[in-house]
Motif scaffolding. Sequence first.
Motif, short mmCIF file in Angstrom:
data_model
loop_
_atom_site.label_atom_id
_atom_site.label_comp_id
_atom_site.label_asym_id
_atom_site.label_seq_id
_atom_site.Cartn_x
_atom_site.Cartn_y
_atom_site.Cartn_z
N ALA A 233 28.61 -47.03 77.28
CA ALA A 233 29.23 -46.51 78.50
C ALA A 233 28.20 -45.73 79.32
O ALA A 233 28.18 -45.82 80.55
CB ALA A 233 30.42 -45.62 78.15
N ALA A 234 27.34 -44.97 78.64
CA ALA A 234 26.30 -44.22 79.35
C ALA A 234 25.33 -45.19 80.02
O ALA A 234 24.92 -44.97 81.18
CB ALA A 234 25.56 -43.30 78.38
N ILE A 235 24.96 -46.25 79.31
CA ILE A 235 24.06 -47.26 79.89
C ILE A 235 24.72 -47.93 81.09
O ILE A 235 24.10 -48.10 82.14
CB ILE A 235 23.65 -48.29 78.82
CG1 ILE A 235 22.75 -47.63 77.77
CG2 ILE A 235 22.97 -49.49 79.45
CD1 ILE A 235 22.49 -48.49 76.55
N ASP A 236 26.01 -48.30 80.91
CA ASP A 236 26.74 -48.94 82.01
C ASP A 236 26.86 -47.99 83.21
O ASP A 236 26.74 -48.42 84.36
CB ASP A 236 28.13 -49.38 81.55
CG ASP A 236 28.08 -50.51 80.54
OD1 ASP A 236 27.01 -51.15 80.40
OD2 ASP A 236 29.11 -50.78 79.88
N LEU A 237 27.11 -46.70 82.93
CA LEU A 237 27.22 -45.72 84.01
C LEU A 237 25.89 -45.58 84.73
O LEU A 237 25.85 -45.54 85.97
CB LEU A 237 27.68 -44.37 83.44
CG LEU A 237 27.82 -43.24 84.46
CD1 LEU A 237 28.90 -43.58 85.48
CD2 LEU A 237 28.13 -41.93 83.76
N ASP A 238 24.79 -45.51 83.97
CA ASP A 238 23.47 -45.42 84.60
C ASP A 238 23.19 -46.65 85.45
O ASP A 238 22.66 -46.54 86.57
CB ASP A 238 22.38 -45.27 83.53
CG ASP A 238 22.42 -43.91 82.85
OD1 ASP A 238 23.05 -42.99 83.41
OD2 ASP A 238 21.80 -43.78 81.77
N ALA A 239 23.57 -47.82 84.93
CA ALA A 239 23.36 -49.05 85.70
C ALA A 239 24.21 -49.05 86.96
O ALA A 239 23.75 -49.45 88.05
CB ALA A 239 23.69 -50.27 84.83
N ALA A 240 25.47 -48.59 86.85
CA ALA A 240 26.34 -48.54 88.02
C ALA A 240 25.81 -47.55 89.05
O ALA A 240 25.82 -47.83 90.26
CB ALA A 240 27.77 -48.16 87.59
N VAL A 241 25.33 -46.40 88.59
CA VAL A 241 24.77 -45.42 89.51
C VAL A 241 23.53 -45.99 90.18
O VAL A 241 23.34 -45.85 91.41
CB VAL A 241 24.45 -44.10 88.75
CG1 VAL A 241 23.58 -43.17 89.59
CG2 VAL A 241 25.74 -43.40 88.35
N ALA A 242 22.68 -46.64 89.42
CA ALA A 242 21.47 -47.25 90.00
C ALA A 242 21.85 -48.33 91.00
O ALA A 242 21.25 -48.42 92.09
CB ALA A 242 20.60 -47.83 88.88
N ARG A 243 22.86 -49.14 90.65
CA ARG A 243 23.31 -50.20 91.55
C ARG A 243 23.88 -49.60 92.84
O ARG A 243 23.55 -50.04 93.95
CB ARG A 243 24.36 -51.06 90.83
CG ARG A 243 24.69 -52.34 91.50
CD ARG A 243 25.55 -53.27 90.65
NE ARG A 243 26.70 -52.61 90.02
CZ ARG A 243 26.81 -52.37 88.72
NH1 ARG A 243 25.85 -52.69 87.90
NH2 ARG A 243 27.89 -51.77 88.23
N ARG A 244 24.70 -48.56 92.70
CA ARG A 244 25.29 -47.92 93.89
C ARG A 244 24.20 -47.25 94.73
O ARG A 244 24.24 -47.29 95.96
CB ARG A 244 26.34 -46.89 93.46
CG ARG A 244 27.54 -47.46 92.76
CD ARG A 244 28.63 -47.77 93.75
NE ARG A 244 29.72 -48.46 93.08
CZ ARG A 244 30.94 -48.00 92.97
NH1 ARG A 244 31.24 -46.86 93.51
NH2 ARG A 244 31.86 -48.70 92.37
N THR A 245 23.23 -46.63 94.06
CA THR A 245 22.13 -46.00 94.79
C THR A 245 21.34 -47.05 95.56
O THR A 245 21.00 -46.84 96.74
CB THR A 245 21.21 -45.26 93.79
OG1 THR A 245 21.97 -44.30 93.06
CG2 THR A 245 20.07 -44.57 94.50
N GLN A 246 21.07 -48.18 94.91
CA GLN A 246 20.35 -49.26 95.59
C GLN A 246 21.15 -49.79 96.77
O GLN A 246 20.58 -50.06 97.84
CB GLN A 246 20.02 -50.39 94.60
CG GLN A 246 19.13 -51.46 95.19
CD GLN A 246 17.79 -50.91 95.67
OE1 GLN A 246 17.17 -50.09 95.02
NE2 GLN A 246 17.36 -51.34 96.84
N GLN A 247 22.47 -49.94 96.58
CA GLN A 247 23.32 -50.41 97.69
C GLN A 247 23.27 -49.42 98.85
O GLN A 247 23.18 -49.82 100.02
CB GLN A 247 24.75 -50.60 97.21
CG GLN A 247 24.96 -51.79 96.31
CD GLN A 247 26.38 -51.85 95.73
OE1 GLN A 247 27.16 -50.92 95.87
NE2 GLN A 247 26.70 -52.96 95.10
#
Length: 163
Positions: free
Chosen positions: A92-106
């Motif tokens: 979940a932490a990895i997925d959250l980090d990926a989601a945050v990175a994806r949202r930041t990139q967006q």
Amino acid sequence: MELFSDTTFWVAAAFFVFVGILIYVKVPATVTALLDKRSATIKAELDQARALREEAFAALSTWKTRQAEAASRADQVLADAKAEAQALAAQAAIDLDAAVARRTQQALDRIAQAEQKAAAEVRAAAVDAAIAAARDVIAKSLGPAEQAALIDKAIADTGRRLH
């Protein structure tokens, strides 16, 4: 004769007669047989009690073994559940980090697009302002004959520029 008048003598004589009758009737053998029978019954009950005690100890041992196995299985299930929970938390932490990175990139992409759009709008506004200024300058500095010559030249260049 005094012996026959003494009550102790008669009590003793009666006792010995009574014991003699009992022996003659075989009361001691009957009593012995009854006692032997009772002794055999008690021995059988003791043997049965020992057997029940051994069965109870065997059942207790089996129960303790099963209880230990159940406790071991419960501990293993608990350990597995904890490990799985930790793995899920890590994922979940990895997925959250990926989601945050994806949202930041967006968000960065949107900001870049907005910057490009703003720059294009500024360029377009600058071009429009330059064209309007050039038109005003040309309109004020050229007379009607010169304006007609420029229009004719622009129409001639348009055909060449489009092909």
